[in-house]
Design an enzyme around this catalytic site. Structure first.
Site, PDB file in Angstrom:
ATOM      1  N   LYS A 312      41.289  -9.908 -23.523  1.00  0.00           N
ATOM      2  CA  LYS A 312      41.346  -9.111 -22.300  1.00  0.00           C
ATOM      3  C   LYS A 312      41.939  -9.877 -21.109  1.00  0.00           C
ATOM      4  O   LYS A 312      42.576  -9.267 -20.249  1.00  0.00           O
ATOM      5  CB  LYS A 312      39.951  -8.595 -21.939  1.00  0.00           C
ATOM      6  N   ASP A 349      37.357  -0.128 -18.479  1.00  0.00           N
ATOM      7  CA  ASP A 349      35.950  -0.535 -18.558  1.00  0.00           C
ATOM      8  C   ASP A 349      35.259  -0.269 -17.226  1.00  0.00           C
ATOM      9  O   ASP A 349      34.072   0.077 -17.181  1.00  0.00           O
ATOM     10  CB  ASP A 349      35.836  -2.026 -18.892  1.00  0.00           C
TER      11      ASP A 349
END
Length: 526
Positions: A312, A349
């Site tokens: 990420k 997210d």
């Protein structure tokens, strides 16, 4: 890197009239069992999905079981393209006898209804196809090569060597350590429709699914136990990934990470594509080397991908542009591939955690402990801070916790202080407790001094951490809520459509509940 003249997005035989060796049933169900009764059961199950079935006769426990099964096959009246395989151990099978015994069993299989035989190169090298047909009877031949250690360097020379023996089809199956290896295997198809190409291994799993699009005569999928590394179960290959319907027009998406086998993202996104009748597929990519994946993007034709642990943060330096919020967070979980292969990053997210928490508690003024400081934790931290929470960060690496706390105006807290502190909510943003290590909790019961506990892990739905919290009378939020919210946000970014949230939720929860029931049954048996 794969040679430019063999892009996976090409359709080598477009516009050419060709005879498909196996008709329209190009997903080959693999039936492998130790008893005749179990083999019969697998064949019946396979018939629901395909009329091309490989019979792994070498898996049957002994000659008595083989004779029993083949007697049933002869009288069953089942109509299918049965491929008889009686593979020697050196070629990945279970047979340990001599070539004469191998050919006798294959001949019996032909006499009892098998229209094809798969003969490995090690056996075929003793004969020519004409001689093999004379020995086996009226049958079509596949001559196969297997390498369970690596992808050979001179694949083109190898496949031409196999074809020189005069078989009806040739098969090359090789272990791929990365996507570059797997693409080299798929590039063997060219304009030939009698070539079967099988990249093996976890890294190659998504390209197994795309093999039919490339032009492989078959794609193999087990109806029972797997017979080779990286196989996709038959029902998933046929129904979830719709491998036999993928064409050069199909938009390809995926998720990259390591590990990746636990991910339900393929279920989420493919359910959405099917509900909206979109010609698209979403595949799981186990990626250890980020550069290998990015160098393969154009060859595979990927239109977008999700990013999970451990990429990420690392993906940021490979992007051409990025959403300002994702840059501020310092982590990306969603990438769109635009014209010219340009990569644009987002972070959903952030949206996921806000939607999950705001339904259950007011964020403004709440004191929240964030356990973890990795990519997922960064998105949670920024979402909490934007919502007005006072965020305390605790992590295995204190320096990482302090750095994240500074970015959001929060505080870093040492693990030893958790037993004496109280929080409105505790959020686990580490992978500790994730399937298959579901019996572990990142925090001890005495460290859960709070009103609510949320675990970002969604598999299992109820982690050990959440069970410990419930025993203390603490409210809990499963990671499923964040998973669904961030996943549907990704889906909408890629498609520009509203996600079919009800269908997606039903599909994901059904699988998770099924897993929970299976886990409970296993506990009862123990």
């Amino acid at each position: 890197m794969v040679e430019a003249q063999h892009p996976l997005v090409a359709t080598p035989c477009a516009g050419i009239e060709v005879q498909l060796p196996f008709g329209t049933h190009r997903i080959c169900a693999v039936a492998a069992a130790s008893t005749a009764a179990e083999m019969r059961k697998l064949v019946r199950q396979a018939m629901r999905f395909s009329r091309t079935i490989e019979l792994r006769l070498d898996w049957l426990a002994n000659d008595a079981q083989r004779q029993k099964f083949m007697a049933w096959l002869a009288r069953s009246g089942v109509r299918a393209n049965f491929i008889a395989t009686f593979r020697h151990r050196a070629a990945g099978g279970r047979y340990t006898g001599d070539i004469a015994g191998q050919l006798i069993v294959l001949k019996q299989a032909v006499e009892r209804g098998c229209s094809w035989c798969d003969v490995e190169m090690e056996t075929a090298s003793r004969f020519r196809a004409k001689v093999l047909r004379a020995l086996l009877g009226p049958v079509k031949l596949i001559i196969s090569f297997h390498d369970f250690r690596r992808t050979p360097r001179k694949l083109t020379r190898l496949v031409r060597h196999l074809e020189s023996w005069g078989a009806d089809a040739v098969k090359v199956s090789a272990q791929a350590k990365n996507l570059s290896d797997a693409l080299r295997v798929l590039s063997l198809v060219g304009r030939k429709r009698n070539r079967i190409v099988v990249p093996m291994g976890d890294a190659a799993l998504p390209l197994r699914i795309l093999a039919l699009r490339q032009g492989s005569a078959l794609a193999y999928a087990p109806i029972g136990p797997a017979t080779a590394p990286g196989q996709v179960p038959l029902e998933a290959l046929r129904n979830s990934y719709r491998a036999d319907r993928i064409s050069r027009r199909t938009r390809v998406y995926g998720v990259i990470g390591d590990p990746i086998g636990h991910s339900l993202s393929p279920l989420l996104h493919n359910t959405g594509f099917q509900a909206r009748r979109l010609d698209a597929v979403y595949l799981p990519f186990r990626v250890k080397d980020l550069s290998d994946f990015l160098e393969s993007l154009a060859a595979i034709g990927i239109a977008g991908f999700s990013v999970t642990i451990p990429h990420k943060h690392a993906i940021l330096r490979h992007l051409d542009d990025c959403d300002p919020l994702a840059i501020e967070i310092g982590a990306v979980n969603t990438v769109v591939v635009r014209g010219g292969g340009k990569l644009y990053g987002y972070n959903t997210d952030f949206v996921g955690v806000l939607r999950a928490l705001e339904r259950r508690m007011p964020l403004a003024g709440s004191r929240v402990l964030l356990f973890g400081a990795g990519g997922a934790a960064r998105a949670v931290a920024f979402a909490l801070a934007r919502g007005g929470s006072l965020v305390s960060v605790c992590a295995r690496r204190p320096a990482q916790a302090r750095a994240l706390a500074r970015r959001i105006g929060g505080e870093a807290i040492a693990r030893r202080h958790l037993r004496s502190e109280f929080f409105d909510a505790v959020i686990n943003a580490t992978p500790v407790g994730m399937f298959p290590h579901s019996d572990i909790s990142p925090l001890a019961p005495a460290e859960l001094n709070c009103r609510m506990v949320m675990d970002l892990i969604y598999r299992p739905v109820k982690t050990r951490l959440l069970r410990l919290a419930e025993r203390r009378g603490i409210a809990t939020i499963s990671g499923v809520e964040m998973f669904l919210a961030q996943g549907t946000a990704q889906w909408e970014i890629w498609t520009g459509l509203r996600a079919p949230q009800a269908a997606i939720r039903r599909a994901v929860l059904a699988v998770l509940r099924q897993e929970e029931r299976a886990g409970l049954h296993a506990q009862v048996r123990r």
